[in-house]
Design a protein around this motif. Structure first.
Motif, PDB file in Angstrom:
ATOM      1  N   GLU A 188       0.745  -1.223   0.036  1.00 11.16           N
ATOM      2  CA  GLU A 188      -0.110  -0.068  -0.068  1.00 11.16           C
ATOM      3  C   GLU A 188       0.890   1.365   0.034  1.00 11.16           C
ATOM      4  O   GLU A 188       0.562   2.094  -0.690  1.00 11.16           O
ATOM      5  CB  GLU A 188      -0.947   0.117   1.249  1.00 11.16           C
ATOM      6  N   SER A 217       2.698   1.569  -3.250  1.00  8.73           N
ATOM      7  CA  SER A 217       1.990   1.855  -4.344  1.00  8.73           C
ATOM      8  C   SER A 217       1.509   3.438  -4.094  1.00  8.73           C
ATOM      9  O   SER A 217       1.067   4.398  -5.246  1.00  8.73           O
ATOM     10  CB  SER A 217       0.661   1.244  -4.285  1.00  8.73           C
ATOM     11  N   ASN A 218       1.256   3.919  -3.022  1.00  6.97           N
ATOM     12  CA  ASN A 218       1.009   5.411  -2.918  1.00  6.97           C
ATOM     13  C   ASN A 218       2.143   6.418  -3.259  1.00  6.97           C
ATOM     14  O   ASN A 218       2.113   7.335  -3.890  1.00  6.97           O
ATOM     15  CB  ASN A 218       0.813   5.808  -1.332  1.00  6.97           C
ATOM     16  N   GLY A 262      -5.463   1.138   2.018  1.00 12.08           N
ATOM     17  CA  GLY A 262      -4.635   2.320   1.781  1.00 12.08           C
ATOM     18  C   GLY A 262      -3.658   2.460   2.901  1.00 12.08           C
ATOM     19  O   GLY A 262      -3.303   1.665   3.681  1.00 12.08           O
TER      20      GLY A 262
HETATM   21 MG    MG Z   1      -3.069   4.086  -1.561  1.00 13.81          MG
END
Ligand code: MG
Ligand code: ADP
Length: 621
Positions: free
Chosen positions: A31, A34-35, A123
């Motif tokens: 997560e 990927s952010n 997230g």
């Molecule tokens: Mg994210």
């Protein structure tokens, strides 16, 4: 320093994430990376499109730094960054639309809710599974000030001015009890390779690497920085930048195959749904192709992040030999297996993918017929399964499947059979129900030979089931030759006088065979054989019924075969001329039994058959 409360939904979400994902906390790294990747994508986009950003330095990278002693891990990027306002709204509220609705749907039942959570991204907050304190230092591209956001995930967060030399974000995790296992360089490398190998930007890991030192004669630790991911995501690059070698190499790495693939199909969809697919057809059928527990060959990615490689719903089962990648922009990273089955996005991707694969195959069939034959030698059978199961693509599949035939050597397509049809011919004919040699010599084919009509030889054991469910190719009827009702193409042959002439014999046969036959009648389809067995149009063939019984199907209605007699055959004519000869009884049974044998059906009573045969043999000597 200012202290803020989380929006109530955030606390709710945090609890939910911790409860539903505790079984695989490692996804926190996926997560956060990927952010960072998203943030780099955004900045890259701005530097390409906006004048104010064009001049900014942009050297995209993601850095993981592990401090095993302090039990901290930081994830830094040189992406778009966040200012104070962004930090509050992105990391303190749930701004994403739909999330509130989502939370409203929660039932409180942990099991149901953890299924639901797959509908949207978990997230940033997933990091609280492994950390009891998170510090985010961020500086927005084009701005001078940096900000520091700190939270323990419980009592809200604090924001204060911070220090950062260049634009971007650093997320510093202080590992909790659960997180300790990730204070390990090797472990982190594994996780990055598993989920983030194809992130488009390089990911570097800095950690204390244990190495054998020759000088000191012991294992020493050296602070080391290494790139951990391949940073390729080959499938996301424009096709004209990808070489054939690139494609083959990627195939080998994802399929674990030594040989080159036969074909590949690379598609980028842009529009209401954005996704990339890259499908490969292996040169040899996978060994587990016909096992119930076959291994899925297509991997699911969301925005270049690996999600799963064991989802059977990505493609229909008959395409289980296909290897490759589906990379969607529209699915949440955390999409769960349960959700895949009814997910609208995935359903659309799947439908389009199947169409694409079939149309590419059709293309190859017409442009590279030899290559296509190699394909068919491996995969004709799964395509037939598709004919049975995939109604929507039946037309396309009918054009892809290949057949043996009485007319040509090797294999032929229905389109070719159609092009060879006679003037006025209504149907395409096929024969099923046994091995190729048995089918090719079947008495049922005699009339077709005489009339020069082509017949397809369907000798695969699933053919009977598959083709009895299909009665048209385009506007042409597909007909089995062992059906009682004869086609219009044969009708002109039937001469009513002949049938009437042998009626007395037919009656005697019927009386003799009694309840073993449904009917005995004059045949129009025989030339060299005296008799044959046929079934009604709607019933499974006699051979098929035997198979169904053998497989334990008990409640089959007693379907009886119809015996057809050839009025022109020498034996039949002779029998007709001796209406009172006791030999008629033996003859009736022998003509019936031999017709069964030619169909590949074993005799119920071989001993009696042999006795009758010997009686007749004796008479003829
Ligand atoms: Mg994210
Ligand atoms: P999502 O990624 O699905 O939007 P997250 O919870 O992972 O949800 O992140 C929330 C938001 O925080 C992101 O949309 C983004 O605006 C911001 N954000 C998170 N990490 C970063 C980062 N490394 N750089 C810039 N913005 C970030």
């Amino acid at each position: 320093m200012s202290k803020r409360e989380f929006q109530t939904e955030v606390s709710q979400l945090l609890q939910l994430i911790i409860h539903s994902l505790y079984s695989h906390p490692e996804i926190f790294l996926r997560e956060l990376i990927s952010n960072s990747s998203d943030a780099l994508d955004k900045l890259r986009h701005l530097t390409l499109t906006e004048d104010t950003y064009r001049a900014l330095p942009f050297s995209p990278r993601i850095d993981l730094e592990l401090d095993a002693e302090k039990q901290t891990l930081s994830i830094s990027d040189t992406g778009i960054g966040m200012n104070e306002e962004d930090l509050v709204s992105h990391l303190g509220t749930i701004a994403r639309s739909g999330t509130k609705d989502f939370l409203a749907q929660l039932s409180g039942d942990a099991k149901k809710d953890s299924n639901l959570i797959g509908q949207f991204g978990v997230g940033f907050y997933s990091a609280f599974m492994v950390a009891d304190r998170i510090e985010v230092v961020s500086r927005k591209a084009g701005e001078e000030k940096a900000w520091r956001w700190v939270s323990d995930g419980n009592s809200g967060f604090e924001i204060e001015p911070g220090e950062r030399a260049v634009a971007g974000t650093t997320v510093l995790l202080h590992f909790n009890e659960e997180g300790k296992q990730y204070a390990d360089g090797g472990r982190l490398q594994q996780i990055v390779r598993k989920y983030s190998n194809h992130i488009a930007f390089p990911i570097f890991l800095t950690y204390d690497k244990s190495e054998w030192s020759e000088a000191e004669k012991k294992i020493t630790k050296t602070r080391t920085t290494e790139q951990v991911n391949a940073a390729s995501a080959l499938w996301r690059r424009p096709k004209n930048e990808i070489t054939e070698e690139d494609y083959k190499e990627l195939y080998k790495s994802i399929a674990g195959d030594w040989s080159d693939p036969l074909f590949w199909f690379h598609t980028k969809a842009e529009g209401s749904l954005e996704y990339t697919t890259l499908f490969y057809v292996p040169a040899k059928a996978p060994l587990d192709l016909y096992q119930a527990e076959y291994k899925v060959g297509v991997k699911l990615y969301v925005k270049r992040v690996f999600i799963m490689d064991d989802a059977k719903e990505l493609l229909p089962q008959y395409l289980r030999f296909v290897r490759g990648i589906i990379d969607s922009e529209d699915l949440p990273l955390n999409v769960s297996r349960e959700l895949l089955q009814q997910n609208r996005v995935l359903t659309s991707i799947r439908t389009a993918s199947v169409k694409k694969i079939l149309s590419e195959l059709k293309n190859i069939a017409s442009k590279q017929p030899e290559q296509y034959l190699t394909f068919i030698n491996e995969y004709n059978r799964p395509l037939k399964e598709g004919l049975y199961g995939d109604f929507a693509n039946r037309e396309a599949l009918l054009d892809l499947v290949r057949f043996k035939s009485t007319r040509v050597e090797g294999l032929t397509s229905l389109a070719d059979v159609k092009s060879r049809m006679q003037e006025g011919q209504k149907s395409i004919y096929y024969i099923t129900g046994g091995a190729e040699s048995l089918l090719r010599t079947s008495p049922l084919l005699e009339i077709y030979k005489r009339k020069d009509l082509e017949v397809l030889i369907l000798d695969d054991d699933i053919d009977e089931i598959v083709f009895s469910a299909i009665d048209k190719y385009g506007d042409i009827d597909l007909k089995a030759v062992n059906r009682a009702s004869t086609s219009e193409d044969l009708k002109d042959e039937a001469e009513p006088d002949k049938a009437a002439a042998i009626q007395p014999l037919l009656d005697k046969f019927k009386a003799t065979l009694g309840d073993r036959v449904k009917d005995v009648r004059a045949s129009v389809r025989l030339a060299d054989s005296p008799s044959c067995i046929v079934s009604d149009e709607e019933e499974p063939s006699y051979k098929m019924q035997q198979m169904m019984r053998a497989m334990g199907q008990k409640d089959l209605p007693g379907l009886l075969p119809t015996l057809e007699i050839n009025p022109d055959h020498e034996i039949v004519k002779k029998l007709l001329s001796r209406p009172d000869d006791p030999i008629l009884q033996d003859a009736a049974w022998l003509l019936f039994d031999q017709a069964l044998l030619m169909e590949g059906v074993p005799l119920q009573d071989p001993a009696t058959f042999v006795q009758r045969l010997n009686r007749i043999l004796n008479l003829s000597i």
